[in-house]
Design a protein around this motif. Structure first.
Motif, mmCIF file in Angstrom:
data_model
loop_
_atom_site.group_PDB
_atom_site.id
_atom_site.type_symbol
_atom_site.label_atom_id
_atom_site.label_comp_id
_atom_site.label_asym_id
_atom_site.label_seq_id
_atom_site.Cartn_x
_atom_site.Cartn_y
_atom_site.Cartn_z
ATOM 1 N N ASP A 292 -4.976 15.985 7.658
ATOM 2 C CA ASP A 292 -5.192 14.905 8.624
ATOM 3 C C ASP A 292 -4.674 13.595 8.013
ATOM 4 N N GLY A 293 -3.378 13.367 8.138
ATOM 5 C CA GLY A 293 -2.748 12.193 7.539
ATOM 6 C C GLY A 293 -3.316 10.883 8.052
ATOM 7 N N ALA A 294 -3.618 10.826 9.343
ATOM 8 C CA ALA A 294 -4.150 9.594 9.930
ATOM 9 C C ALA A 294 -5.496 9.231 9.314
ATOM 10 N N ALA A 295 -6.343 10.226 9.094
ATOM 11 C CA ALA A 295 -7.648 9.976 8.495
ATOM 12 C C ALA A 295 -7.491 9.494 7.053
ATOM 13 N N PHE A 296 -6.535 10.052 6.339
ATOM 14 C CA PHE A 296 -6.293 9.618 4.954
ATOM 15 C C PHE A 296 -5.793 8.175 4.920
ATOM 16 N N GLN A 297 -4.950 7.803 5.875
ATOM 17 C CA GLN A 297 -4.438 6.426 5.898
ATOM 18 C C GLN A 297 -5.571 5.426 6.115
ATOM 19 N N VAL A 298 -6.472 5.742 7.031
ATOM 20 C CA VAL A 298 -7.614 4.862 7.281
ATOM 21 C C VAL A 298 -8.497 4.773 6.041
ATOM 22 N N ALA A 299 -8.732 5.925 5.412
ATOM 23 C CA ALA A 299 -9.611 5.961 4.240
ATOM 24 C C ALA A 299 -9.008 5.234 3.045
ATOM 25 N N ALA A 300 -7.678 5.160 3.011
ATOM 26 C CA ALA A 300 -7.007 4.540 1.862
ATOM 27 C C ALA A 300 -6.871 3.026 1.984
ATOM 28 N N LYS A 301 -7.203 2.469 3.129
ATOM 29 C CA LYS A 301 -6.986 1.037 3.371
ATOM 30 C C LYS A 301 -7.692 0.132 2.357
ATOM 31 N N PRO A 302 -8.912 0.464 1.888
ATOM 32 C CA PRO A 302 -9.549 -0.401 0.891
ATOM 33 C C PRO A 302 -8.711 -0.576 -0.381
ATOM 34 N N ALA A 303 -7.867 0.400 -0.711
ATOM 35 C CA ALA A 303 -7.009 0.262 -1.896
ATOM 36 C C ALA A 303 -6.000 -0.867 -1.694
ATOM 37 N N TRP A 304 -5.519 -1.024 -0.468
ATOM 38 C CA TRP A 304 -4.633 -2.150 -0.146
ATOM 39 C C TRP A 304 -5.394 -3.469 -0.290
ATOM 40 N N ASN A 305 -6.611 -3.510 0.244
ATOM 41 C CA ASN A 305 -7.398 -4.739 0.184
ATOM 42 C C ASN A 305 -7.669 -5.155 -1.262
ATOM 43 N N SER A 306 -7.904 -4.168 -2.118
ATOM 44 C CA SER A 306 -8.161 -4.444 -3.522
ATOM 45 C C SER A 306 -6.920 -5.017 -4.205
ATOM 46 N N TYR A 307 -5.758 -4.441 -3.877
ATOM 47 C CA TYR A 307 -4.506 -4.950 -4.451
ATOM 48 C C TYR A 307 -4.277 -6.399 -4.012
ATOM 49 N N ILE A 308 -4.451 -6.664 -2.722
ATOM 50 C CA ILE A 308 -4.203 -8.005 -2.180
ATOM 51 C C ILE A 308 -5.173 -9.020 -2.779
ATOM 52 N N LYS A 309 -6.406 -8.616 -2.961
ATOM 53 C CA LYS A 309 -7.406 -9.525 -3.541
ATOM 54 C C LYS A 309 -6.993 -9.963 -4.946
ATOM 55 N N THR A 310 -6.383 -9.048 -5.699
ATOM 56 C CA THR A 310 -6.000 -9.342 -7.085
ATOM 57 C C THR A 310 -4.637 -10.005 -7.191
#
Length: 324
Positions: A292-310
């Motif tokens: 379920d690629g779509a579910a993985f993309q949604v679940a992975a979004k916090p990793a983007w937020n963490s990168y942007i925060k730093t």
């Protein structure tokens, strides 16, 4: 007549010495086994550089971590102990934080988009930052898309990762993603991974197909799930001072051949993908394509937020602009 012979002998000796001095030998290192496409690329680079420089520049290839792990190869290239190294771009994220953006989960839906970013302005910006580290960027081959293997069962949706002791590389984004998915990520050098999987230190790992095949992880892993959760670029760098000691002609040969070698390696990576899956299956792995690629993309979004925060979102925006 004797004096003439002496003069001829001295001239011949000087010519030989001059030729010996003129010859340059470069050490090229990577961590992959000799069966990996990284070795194919390295041998192509060696052959073409030696041919086009008429043997004035020789290249000795050191595969399978003979000159150290990824970090040691980077340090060795910066110091000049190693002349050229090929490692995962993620290994530079500690000294060039923006490099981590290229391995954010699902940032490159297709290889074409990855190539546009790496060969365009975003990739050039990383190379520019490398110059301050005494490194000359030569190109971005690919490891490919990362997929998950483990011994517990198929990974079809994010919850299937819960509780897995997952070997991860030093990519903070992927560490964040697996933490978010309730796996137990543990950083290990790839050279230690086979033994860790065999002894149960870790249950699972994620690598592109070529690495899973060439390191024979199929011997200690039962399930392969084609999650393709991150594109994994390699990067070839050369000691900058060593590059500048070469003549302009030889510098051009090095950069031209590096580009051709990257193009060849990428082409082979694409062509051999289905063959590699079949080979892994023939070696006993159960391949799961039901992800379920779509579910993985949604679940992975916090990793983007963490990168942007730093690090901010400047490099992400540059990548997105390059691929559109």
């Amino acid at each position: 007549m004797k004096n003439l012979y002496k003069i001829v002998g001295i001239v011949s000796t000087l010519a030989f010495c001059s030729s010996a001095i003129a010859q340059t030998t470069l050490k090229l290192a990577h961590a992959a086994p000799e069966s990996d496409l990284q070795q194919n690329m390295s041998l192509f680079f060696k052959k073409e550089v030696e041919l086009r420089t008429n043997g004035e520049v020789k290249v000795n290839v050191f595969p399978q971590g003979q000159l150290g792990n990824d970090k040691q190869m980077i340090d060795g290239t910066r110091s000049g102990i190693v002349d050229i190294s090929m490692v995962g771009l993620n290994n530079y994220s500690g000294i060039i934080p923006e490099a981590a953006a290229f391995e954010l989960p699902f940032i490159f839906p297709t290889r074409v988009e990855a190539y546009k970013a790496l060969d365009g302005k975003p990739g050039s910006e990383i190379f520019s930052k490398m110059e301050a580290l005494n490194l000359k960027g030569l190109g971005y081959p690919e490891n490919g898309y990362r997929n998950i293997t483990n011994n517990r069962g198929p990974i079809k949706e994010p919850t299937d990762l819960s509780g897995l002791r997952m070997r991860v590389n030093d990519s903070k984004a992927l560490n964040d993603m697996f933490n978010e998915l309730k796996a137990n990520p543990q950083q290990l050098p790839v050279a230690e991974l086979y033994s860790a999987l065999e002894t149960g230190v870790v249950d699972a790992q994620d690598h592109p197909l070529g690495v899973t095949l060439s390191f024979k992880f199929y011997e200690v892993q039962k399930y392969l799930s084609l999650t393709q959760h991150a594109y994994s670029p390699l990067v070839v760098t050369m000691n900058y001072k060593k590059f500048n000691t070469l003549s302009p002609k030889d510098q051009k040969i090095i950069t031209d051949v590096a580009k051709e070698a990257v193009d060849l390696q990428r082409k082979l990576s694409i062509e051999k993908e289905n063959t590699m899956i079949s080979e892994l299956e023939s070696n006993g792995m159960k391949v799961n394509r039901d992800v379920d690629g779509a579910a993985f993309q949604v679940a992975a979004k916090p990793a983007w937020n963490s990168y942007i925060k730093t690090n901010g979102d400047a490099m992400i925006k540059e990548i997105q602009a390059a691929v559109q």
